[in-house]
Design an enzyme around this catalytic site. Structure first.
Site, PDB file in Angstrom:
ATOM      1  N   ASP A   1      33.800  35.606  46.042  1.00 39.09           N
ATOM      2  CA  ASP A   1      34.781  36.656  46.303  1.00 39.09           C
ATOM      3  C   ASP A   1      34.102  37.867  46.950  1.00 39.09           C
ATOM      4  O   ASP A   1      32.991  38.256  46.557  1.00 39.09           O
ATOM      5  CB  ASP A   1      35.405  37.066  44.958  1.00 39.09           C
ATOM      6  CG  ASP A   1      36.519  38.088  45.109  1.00 39.09           C
ATOM      7  OD1 ASP A   1      37.479  37.801  45.837  1.00 39.09           O
ATOM      8  OD2 ASP A   1      36.416  39.170  44.503  1.00 39.09           O
TER       9      ASP A   1
ATOM     10  N   ASP B   1      31.239  47.988  39.737  1.00 34.20           N
ATOM     11  CA  ASP B   1      30.399  47.147  40.600  1.00 34.20           C
ATOM     12  C   ASP B   1      29.088  46.798  39.908  1.00 34.20           C
ATOM     13  O   ASP B   1      28.428  47.669  39.331  1.00 34.20           O
ATOM     14  CB  ASP B   1      30.069  47.898  41.906  1.00 34.20           C
ATOM     15  CG  ASP B   1      31.230  47.882  42.873  1.00 34.20           C
ATOM     16  OD1 ASP B   1      32.380  47.881  42.412  1.00 34.20           O
ATOM     17  OD2 ASP B   1      30.984  47.868  44.097  1.00 34.20           O
TER      18      ASP B   1
ATOM     19  N   ASN C   1      30.881  40.697  42.748  1.00 32.83           N
ATOM     20  CA  ASN C   1      30.755  42.094  43.176  1.00 32.83           C
ATOM     21  C   ASN C   1      30.923  43.055  42.001  1.00 32.83           C
ATOM     22  O   ASN C   1      30.283  44.095  41.949  1.00 32.83           O
ATOM     23  CB  ASN C   1      31.799  42.403  44.248  1.00 32.83           C
ATOM     24  CG  ASN C   1      31.733  43.843  44.691  1.00 32.83           C
ATOM     25  OD1 ASN C   1      30.735  44.263  45.279  1.00 32.83           O
ATOM     26  ND2 ASN C   1      32.754  44.626  44.374  1.00 32.83           N
TER      27      ASN C   1
ATOM     28  N   GLU D   1      34.007  34.687  51.048  1.00 34.32           N
ATOM     29  CA  GLU D   1      35.123  35.471  51.594  1.00 34.32           C
ATOM     30  C   GLU D   1      34.551  36.726  52.253  1.00 34.32           C
ATOM     31  O   GLU D   1      34.192  37.675  51.570  1.00 34.32           O
ATOM     32  CB  GLU D   1      36.090  35.873  50.476  1.00 34.32           C
ATOM     33  CG  GLU D   1      37.270  36.676  51.000  1.00 34.32           C
ATOM     34  CD  GLU D   1      37.861  37.662  49.984  1.00 34.32           C
ATOM     35  OE1 GLU D   1      38.981  38.126  50.208  1.00 34.32           O
ATOM     36  OE2 GLU D   1      37.190  37.996  48.986  1.00 34.32           O
TER      37      GLU D   1
END
Ligand code: CA
Length: 533
Positions: free
Chosen positions: A233, A203, A137, A269
């Site tokens: 993640d 990001d 991310n 996740e």
């Protein structure tokens, strides 16, 4: 031969041909699925999550490291685990390393690339898979991509439009001249950059073809080394609040990883509700963590604190398996109870001296799929409140001179433990540790438990007792009955006939389960596993 007869024969031949094709196709589909299951071998892994800096220190600097992990592989294997997930090991200024400076290197405080390769080899020699944490991310602001983009924008004359032919890294992140939601000002420029979590974690622009090519190369780099899979993640943050864009990106990641290594396993996740998880499964990703069952507010904890019925736990499993299976028929569940972002489970029940803590983890470990366990939960470690406390040093012993003990994250509070250190628990048959080992033994002894499908045993379930069959095409079915309350329970199982026998009993206290004249009598907080005679 009449024309009519000929036509009938022709039709018959066509019909037989169609039927044969259909049968071949069906058996082909089945063979496909079977070969996928056996190829991945991941339908029944028990995975140990290691927060590297807090696990085991091998060189006396107080920081857990890769050689420390390697020195504990016998311990992990002996507990019954056959996979590990390491939190990020790449260079990073933080202790948690979820802000990566370089995706192709090892943080010097954790060791060297040779140490990582030695750990991989040791794991594979023991039949243990290694899953790497992949943080896509965002990067650290110290990553060379961000520094190059930042340098470029600092030199860009006022009012000029950036040109990626001069600096391709401008396209790697999300820059804007406007202060959009979640954006941080880039000091000394006319620009803002997206940083949803923290200003120091910009990001990535995951729609950039160049970024996607980098990700492919990073995956190939580690898969070539022998890594068996990736834990992704923060997948719901890839494109904030955009499930269809996240699904598309997950599909890209899964297909990319599989094109490099057909056996690569991927678990994501997605800390979100079950409907969103079901939607994300349409990406074809192998697994998404079972957040709705986990943590202090999850279905397992709610069932044990009495705010949900025992039967709700079974209904929840049936719902999830049905919804996720419809979204991705090849999915593998990923139950877990706690992770490094959650309060330790022993803190959920302050009055409990063992039985409830033990039952909760059994409820997670006996769910279908790859079950994940956060280090230290096997000894009921404490740690709640700020993140550092949830990542306290593995409590190997209470001897301050124990060379394996880590110093723990900076700024962690002194965490008061409820249960003794491992060194004591390992000698105690009634300890949380001994319970874990026994539950994992049962989980591994009956493959249907982790690879089968849940079917509610309606005639047994009620507010206090959860009961379900775990059905499998290839493994022997089991029936699991759990008494989830602090009082004994008695159940008439005559509906089962004489097909099933009591094969395993998991009792949190000293009392045993009895099964006589089709009636099972269970002490408080106990589990009975029945198999066919
Ligand atoms: Ca160290």
């Amino acid at each position: 031969m009449s024309v009519k007869h000929c036509n009938i024969k022709k039709k018959l031949r066509i019909s037989i041909c169609v039927l044969l094709c259909l049968m071949l196709c069906l058996s082909g589909c089945r063979a496909d699925r079977a070969s996928k299951a056996s190829r991945s071998g991941d339908s029944c892994r028990t995975v140990y999550e290691i927060f590297v800096c807090s696990f085991c220190d091998s060189d006396g600097d107080g920081i857990g490291d890769l050689n420390g992990v390697r020195s504990k592989m016998d311990y992990i294997s002996d507990l019954g685990f056959d996979a590990i997930w390491l939190t990020p090991v790449h260079p990073s200024a933080t202790y948690h390393k979820y802000d990566v400076d370089d995706y192709r290197a090892i943080d010097p405080s954790f060791g060297t690339m040779e140490d990582y390769e030695a750990l991989l080899k040791e794991c594979h020699d023991k039949g243990i898979r290694v899953y790497m944490d992949l943080v896509l991310n965002h990067t650290s602001e110290e990553h060379e991509w961000f520094r190059a983009a930042s340098d470029y924008l600092h030199e860009l004359p006022s009012g000029w439009e950036p040109d990626t032919s001069y600096c391709k890294y401008f396209d790697y992140y999300n820059f804007s001249r406007q202060a959009l939601d979640g954006y941080t000002y880039l000091e000394g420029t006319e620009w803002f950059y997206e940083a949803g979590f923290w200003s120091e974690m910009p990001d990535l622009n995951l729609s950039s073809e160049a970024v996607r090519a980098e990700i492919r190369d990073i995956m190939a780099f580690w898969l070539d080394k022998g890594v068996d899979g990736f834990r992704l993640d923060a997948v719901t943050a890839y494109y904030a609040n955009d499930t269809s864009a996240n699904t598309e990106f997950l599909r890209y990641l899964k297909e990319t990883a599989r094109s490099i290594d057909p056996e690569c396993y991927i678990v994501g996740e997605a800390w979100t509700d079950r409907d969103t998880i079901a939607a994300l499964y349409t990406s074809g990703i192998d697994s998404l963590f079972e957040f709705p069952f986990a943590g202090e507010g999850g279905l397992i904890a709610r069932t044990l604190n009495g705010s949900s019925r025992a039967s709700d736990y079974v209904d929840g499993m049936v719902w999830a398996e049905d919804a996720y299976g419809r979204a991705n028929p090849g999915y593998t569940g990923a139950p877990f109870y706690t992770n490094h972002d959650m309060n330790r489970s022993a803190s959920y029940y302050p009055e409990d001296n063992g039985p409830v803590t033990k039952m909760a983890y059994a409820m997670s470990l006996l769910m279908t799929g790859n079950a994940f366990v956060y280090y230290g939960e096997e000894i009921g470690m404490e740690g709640a409140g700020k993140d550092e406390n949830k990542r306290a040093p593995m409590y190997w012993s209470d001897d301050n001179e124990d060379p394996d003990m880590c110093a723990g994250p900076p700024d962690a509070d002194e965490v008061q433990m409820k249960f003794p250190p491992l060194a004591d628990q390992i000698k105690d048959k009634q300890s949380v540790y001994s319970w874990f080992k026994e539950v994992i033994r049962v989980r591994n002894a009956y493959p249907a438990i982790s690879s089968g499908t849940t079917e509610k045993a309606d005639f047994i379930c009620d507010d206090d007792v959860a009961a379900f069959f775990r059905r499998s095409d290839t493994e022997e079915d089991v029936l699991i009955v759990m008494n989830l309350r602090g009082q004994p329970a008695r159940k008439d199982l005559s509906t089962l006939g004489k097909d099933f026998r009591l094969s395993e009993m998991l009792c949190t206290g000293g009392e045993k389960i009895t099964y006589k004249k089709s009636t099972v009598t269970m002490p408080a907080y106990s589990i009975a596993v029945f198999t066919r005679r």
